[in-house]
Design a protein around this motif. Sequence first.
Motif, PDB file in Angstrom:
ATOM      1  N   GLY A 139      -9.531  12.950  -0.677  1.00 25.61           N
ATOM      2  CA  GLY A 139      -9.548  12.581   0.727  1.00 25.61           C
ATOM      3  C   GLY A 139      -8.669  11.364   0.906  1.00 25.61           C
ATOM      4  O   GLY A 139      -7.509  11.385   0.534  1.00 25.61           O
ATOM      5  N   TYR A 140      -9.244  10.282   1.466  1.00 34.51           N
ATOM      6  CA  TYR A 140      -8.428   9.086   1.613  1.00 34.51           C
ATOM      7  C   TYR A 140      -9.255   7.827   1.451  1.00 34.51           C
ATOM      8  O   TYR A 140     -10.488   7.848   1.606  1.00 34.51           O
ATOM      9  CB  TYR A 140      -7.702   9.086   2.956  1.00 34.51           C
ATOM     10  N   ASP A 141      -8.579   6.729   1.108  1.00 34.92           N
ATOM     11  CA  ASP A 141      -9.182   5.406   1.075  1.00 34.92           C
ATOM     12  C   ASP A 141      -8.744   4.671   2.325  1.00 34.92           C
ATOM     13  O   ASP A 141      -7.578   4.746   2.717  1.00 34.92           O
ATOM     14  CB  ASP A 141      -8.682   4.605  -0.144  1.00 34.92           C
ATOM     15  N   MET A 142      -9.671   3.972   2.949  1.00 38.69           N
ATOM     16  CA  MET A 142      -9.305   3.123   4.068  1.00 38.69           C
ATOM     17  C   MET A 142      -9.104   1.718   3.495  1.00 38.69           C
ATOM     18  O   MET A 142     -10.022   1.161   2.896  1.00 38.69           O
ATOM     19  CB  MET A 142     -10.462   3.140   5.084  1.00 38.69           C
ATOM     20  N   ILE A 143      -7.897   1.189   3.659  1.00 38.18           N
ATOM     21  CA  ILE A 143      -7.566  -0.082   3.020  1.00 38.18           C
ATOM     22  C   ILE A 143      -7.036  -1.060   4.055  1.00 38.18           C
ATOM     23  O   ILE A 143      -6.234  -0.685   4.926  1.00 38.18           O
ATOM     24  CB  ILE A 143      -6.499   0.149   1.920  1.00 38.18           C
ATOM     25  N   SER A 144      -7.496  -2.303   3.967  1.00 40.82           N
ATOM     26  CA  SER A 144      -6.906  -3.326   4.826  1.00 40.82           C
ATOM     27  C   SER A 144      -6.056  -4.241   3.953  1.00 40.82           C
ATOM     28  O   SER A 144      -6.216  -4.275   2.739  1.00 40.82           O
ATOM     29  CB  SER A 144      -8.004  -4.136   5.539  1.00 40.82           C
TER      30      SER A 144
ATOM     31  N   GLN B 269      -5.026  -1.136   9.402  1.00 43.41           N
ATOM     32  CA  GLN B 269      -5.699  -0.521   8.264  1.00 43.41           C
ATOM     33  C   GLN B 269      -4.896   0.703   7.874  1.00 43.41           C
ATOM     34  O   GLN B 269      -4.304   1.361   8.712  1.00 43.41           O
ATOM     35  CB  GLN B 269      -7.117  -0.111   8.653  1.00 43.41           C
TER      36      GLN B 269
ATOM     37  N   GLU C 208     -13.397   1.733   2.800  1.00 43.65           N
ATOM     38  CA  GLU C 208     -14.253   2.878   2.492  1.00 43.65           C
ATOM     39  C   GLU C 208     -13.443   4.009   1.874  1.00 43.65           C
ATOM     40  O   GLU C 208     -12.223   4.083   2.040  1.00 43.65           O
ATOM     41  CB  GLU C 208     -14.961   3.389   3.749  1.00 43.65           C
TER      42      GLU C 208
ATOM     43  N   VAL D 160     -13.187   8.064   1.851  1.00 47.22           N
ATOM     44  CA  VAL D 160     -13.639   9.205   2.652  1.00 47.22           C
ATOM     45  C   VAL D 160     -13.262  10.497   1.935  1.00 47.22           C
ATOM     46  O   VAL D 160     -12.099  10.729   1.614  1.00 47.22           O
ATOM     47  CB  VAL D 160     -12.988   9.174   4.053  1.00 47.22           C
TER      48      VAL D 160
ATOM     49  N   THR E 117      -7.904  -4.731   0.502  1.00 41.28           N
ATOM     50  CA  THR E 117      -9.350  -4.504   0.380  1.00 41.28           C
ATOM     51  C   THR E 117      -9.670  -3.040   0.673  1.00 41.28           C
ATOM     52  O   THR E 117      -9.236  -2.512   1.701  1.00 41.28           O
ATOM     53  CB  THR E 117     -10.115  -5.376   1.400  1.00 41.28           C
TER      54      THR E 117
ATOM     55  N   ILE F 212       0.877  -1.169   0.000  1.00 39.62           N
ATOM     56  CA  ILE F 212       0.000   0.000   0.000  1.00 39.62           C
ATOM     57  C   ILE F 212       0.915   1.220   0.000  1.00 39.62           C
ATOM     58  O   ILE F 212       1.772   1.363   0.883  1.00 39.62           O
ATOM     59  CB  ILE F 212      -0.943   0.035   1.226  1.00 39.62           C
ATOM     60  N   THR F 213       0.754   2.068  -0.997  1.00 41.31           N
ATOM     61  CA  THR F 213       1.607   3.261  -1.098  1.00 41.31           C
ATOM     62  C   THR F 213       0.822   4.491  -0.649  1.00 41.31           C
ATOM     63  O   THR F 213      -0.391   4.453  -0.489  1.00 41.31           O
ATOM     64  CB  THR F 213       2.078   3.462  -2.538  1.00 41.31           C
ATOM     65  N   TYR F 214       1.522   5.591  -0.453  1.00 45.57           N
ATOM     66  CA  TYR F 214       0.906   6.884  -0.107  1.00 45.57           C
ATOM     67  C   TYR F 214       0.065   6.804   1.166  1.00 45.57           C
ATOM     68  O   TYR F 214      -1.052   7.311   1.207  1.00 45.57           O
ATOM     69  CB  TYR F 214       0.058   7.415  -1.267  1.00 45.57           C
TER      70      TYR F 214
ATOM     71  N   LYS G 107      -4.719   4.384   5.851  1.00 50.54           N
ATOM     72  CA  LYS G 107      -5.370   5.513   5.194  1.00 50.54           C
ATOM     73  C   LYS G 107      -4.507   5.871   3.995  1.00 50.54           C
ATOM     74  O   LYS G 107      -3.364   6.300   4.174  1.00 50.54           O
ATOM     75  CB  LYS G 107      -5.336   6.716   6.138  1.00 50.54           C
ATOM     76  N   ARG G 108      -5.021   5.667   2.812  1.00 51.12           N
ATOM     77  CA  ARG G 108      -4.204   5.942   1.621  1.00 51.12           C
ATOM     78  C   ARG G 108      -4.684   7.232   0.962  1.00 51.12           C
ATOM     79  O   ARG G 108      -5.875   7.398   0.687  1.00 51.12           O
ATOM     80  CB  ARG G 108      -4.303   4.779   0.630  1.00 51.12           C
ATOM     81  N   GLU G 109      -3.748   8.130   0.712  1.00 51.06           N
ATOM     82  CA  GLU G 109      -4.065   9.428   0.106  1.00 51.06           C
ATOM     83  C   GLU G 109      -4.728   9.242  -1.262  1.00 51.06           C
ATOM     84  O   GLU G 109      -4.246   8.478  -2.087  1.00 51.06           O
ATOM     85  CB  GLU G 109      -2.747  10.208  -0.075  1.00 51.06           C
ATOM     86  N   CYS G 110      -5.840   9.914  -1.493  1.00 51.31           N
ATOM     87  CA  CYS G 110      -6.360   9.976  -2.860  1.00 51.31           C
ATOM     88  C   CYS G 110      -6.830  11.410  -3.124  1.00 51.31           C
ATOM     89  O   CYS G 110      -6.758  12.264  -2.247  1.00 51.31           O
ATOM     90  CB  CYS G 110      -7.430   8.925  -3.112  1.00 51.31           C
ATOM     91  N   ASP G 111      -7.287  11.667  -4.346  1.00 56.20           N
ATOM     92  CA  ASP G 111      -7.521  13.052  -4.777  1.00 56.20           C
ATOM     93  C   ASP G 111      -8.385  13.877  -3.829  1.00 56.20           C
ATOM     94  O   ASP G 111      -8.103  15.038  -3.571  1.00 56.20           O
ATOM     95  CB  ASP G 111      -8.154  13.067  -6.171  1.00 56.20           C
TER      96      ASP G 111
END
Lengths: 267, 335, 470
Positions: A168-173, A160, B201, B203, B198, A146-148, A162-166
């Motif tokens: 806000g963020y994606d929560m990824i497991s 889990q 969500e 946010v 996976t 998982i980057t960023y 928190k991955r930076e996206c345009d």
Amino acid sequence: MNICVCIKQVPDTNEIKVDPVTHTLVRKGVPSIVNPFDTYAQEVGVRLKEKLGGKVVVISMGPEQAKEAIKTCLSVGADAGYLISSRKFGGSDTLATSYILSEAIKAVEEKEGLKFDLILCGKQAVDGDTAQVGPEIAEHLGLPQITYALDIIEKDGDIQVKRECDEGYDMISTQLPAVVTVVRLPYEPRYPTIKSKMAAKKKEIPVLTEEDIPAINLERCGLSGSPTKVKKTYTPVTEKNGVKLEGMEAEDAAKEVVKLIYDAKIL
Amino acid sequence: MMNLADYKNIWVFIETECGKPKNVGFELINAAKPLAQEKGCELIAVVIGKDIEGVAKDAICYGADSAIIVDGPEYEYYTTDAFAKALVALVEKYKPETLMIGATNNGRDLGPRVSCRLKTGLTADCTAIAIDEETGNVAWTRPTFGGNLMATIMCPENRPQMGTVRPAVFKKGAYDEAKTGEIVKEEITVAADEIRTTLIERVKEVAESINLEEAEIIVSGGRGVGSQENFQLLQDLADVLGATVGCSRAVVDAGWMPHAHQVGQSGKTVAPKLYFAIGISGAIQHVAGISGSDTIVAINKDPDAPIFDVADYGIVGNLNEVVPALTEAFKAEKA
Amino acid sequence: MYNQLTPEIIEEIKKVSNNVFLGEEINPDYAKDEMPIYGTHMPDLAVQPRSTEEVAAVMKICYENNIPVTPRGAGTGLAGGAVPLYGGVLIDISKMNKIKSYDMENFVVEIEAGVLLNDLAEDCQSKGMLYPPDPGEKFACVGGNVATNAGGMRAVKYGATRDYVRAMTVVLPTGEITHLGATVSKTSSGYSLLNLMIGSEGTLGIITELTLKIIPAPKAVASLIIPYEDLETALATVPKFKMAHMNPQAIEFMEREIVLASERYIGKSVFPQELEGVQIGAYLLVTLDGNSEDEVDALIEQAAELVLEAGAIDVLVADTSAKMKDAWAARSSFLEAIMEETKLLDECDVVVPVNKIAEYLTFVNKTGEECGLVIKSFGHAGDGNLHIYQCSNDLEEEEFKKRVDKFFDIIYKEATNCGGLVSGEHGIGSGKVKYLVDSVGETNMAIMEGIKRVFDPKMILNPGKVCYRL
């Protein structure tokens, strides 16, 4: 949770200047620091360890001098540090570097008698800015990545990210073990205390060469293992002969520039 | 040893999410076009996603000769595992000579994973691409050392030659609705257990999305603006012009603006028609991020500030006076 | 007493200056500084001169016509010193902002008085030099720093602004131009008019150009964040540095609440809030410098030993430029952070003997409580200069002022009693005149007023400030 943090010693790029005459980088007197993104990786690693137990081991590839960077990490919570250093590793591009590091990680696991659950890197080093070594280590080791990452959160023993996206963020497991590269955290890396600084100063930092990493294929290291070649480097020269209004009243200067912009049909 | 002669054509990876393309893919088609002409090879768009046939069509209208698509529900959201598997499979089947990917977060996640699996070279975050006259290899040029140094890098003995290219460095070409090209569909399925991460969500944190990379006009402030409150002066100017407000790194460090607004080497690369650099001294890191701007207007009280070297129009003066004066002057011009 | 501007006088001024503002054109900020609680007044005319000669020409016209004149720099003052209480002409020297030349053999820099402190500091740094005075407000004009003799953070080791002024060009209230001081390090040549001008807050003349001493920048610096359970223990450490022959650049103290507010304001948290199960109540922030990293490392160890023995809970080391920047960013934002969270605000910057700080602050906090005011304080522990803020978010302005008056009466008296003075660096301005009288007494006030009359026979320059009571 056992955590490996990969760090790089870099020149403080904010302090680098270009010689106006020779157009070359002035590196003299530029302090060496731990790559800032790596300091966040180190901080989040130590926080996870404090919650979940285990060990934080720092590894870095570089010259003897990079021990200083490892000591800096030892002073802010890492338990052990290894320097990966050999002339045979010199001239490696990211593919070769990540290969060496992935082999070194296995060797360190052996030496420490543990398996890493998490391998953390900074998003990128501020001297090279490539952001490739983290994902490539993951590929060499066959691990998910998982980057960023903006933060790594522990939840019932799992993590889990928190991955930076345009927006806000994606929560990824992710399954573990995994590689995570860190951008910035919502908190700052801790300061060394006088006691931890002194203790780190005294700690021995083992140096691993190709002899300590028996499985390594030297063909894949250094220049011979590097598919990319630097053809040339140069300092960017950007000089336009623009219009510069000096010594005018603000209002007149503003009107003049707006007129020029409209005359040139920019707007 | 791979036989380099087996590899031909230039590929551009078109990033999509939920079926929507990112601009950078189309920018790269335009950037790669002269290279394909020089090499006398095909320019092929590669689209992986869900419901993306329309995107492939768009890529052709923007200038690709043909497209290869991989369409499936497992590609709706980006995952390293699924996308790397699909892209590697395509490369192994078709053997492109060159593969370009937009240097977005996902592009920079995917690129190294794929290049490493293919054991080839990847040049990150390029700002210029050309064909090396002597060898016919792609010469990838990128900023390094915080933008202080440019490096041109080649990958002479491995294929494909891969690079990620910064968004907004190149412009999209004209959209030619009449243009047609072949769209090849490839079936590559990824089983659920092959994807080891996976998405729990998504946010949204930024109220309005700050799209500096696609903004036509940017009003940017540096430390010289003096305070968070003073950014209102810049906002006023931006409002009159319909512009987006950006800032330098110093401003983010001071906590006056969130990181999403940052322009420069460690922030966003921008390429607006018109860029206002207000109270920005013009450190190389910042200049590296704005060199794609058509016109730069600099306002600084220091006549020797390096920003004036790259500006088309410069005003030496107090920004507290000049910026409101500009706002008024634009208002008057628009009225 | 003073004359009003007439169209004829305005025309005369316009003849000698191209930078005249009238009516709507006048920047509304000219009515106040950063402490608007001392009242706001607009000037009738403002000038932004570009040269000493231009200042002199405008001053001369005002002198001949008996028009009050108020000099102003960046307007960052905290005592009302740059507010034109009697209207008239305001002379804003902020456009005179050129760094003219360095003399690297005599270690001096020549500047115009409107240069911002931040610009001077950065320019010196780029030449490997240091201009030591380091007031918290980096966007103040150096001329204003000299006019109030600002001290700042590094005064513990390097002294206040006064110690770095070698010479200056001044426009006198009569419009004459005079040069004071010289580029030499010693003088025994008559009364020091130079030193009289420093700290005179624009009441004796308008400083237009300065020759300042600079020093080679120290090769290595590091800061220590030292957390304590309470402020008394923290402050009790301060004299021990000197006893141990240590000479830190800076020793700042700060209480928990203000650190929290500042970290909220800058959005970064670097000061530990709890250590080893102890809630941190106060901090010292200490900067050490030396000629090599080894020297500084040794100093850090020595300092750490000293403070741990004196009850510090731990010592955090900021030994990279990024970490130092973060640590000091919080300190530099105290005022902004307080302003952000406060509707009504007043402040004082008394200076007391270093060994009396703890005792005095306890008294201040008790008095604040009795007067019904929220008190936030921080300051320069190394030189006893305290910044004490009175805050309210719910009182009416009149009531707030009443309570603050009462509070000031008590705490200034106490400051004088324990051997202190009214202001360490912000000055007297218009806000603190009555406390100055109480502190220094009528005899000294009369001498000051006499001096004022020699320089300014018509009493037109910056009326209502420091010693001249109308």
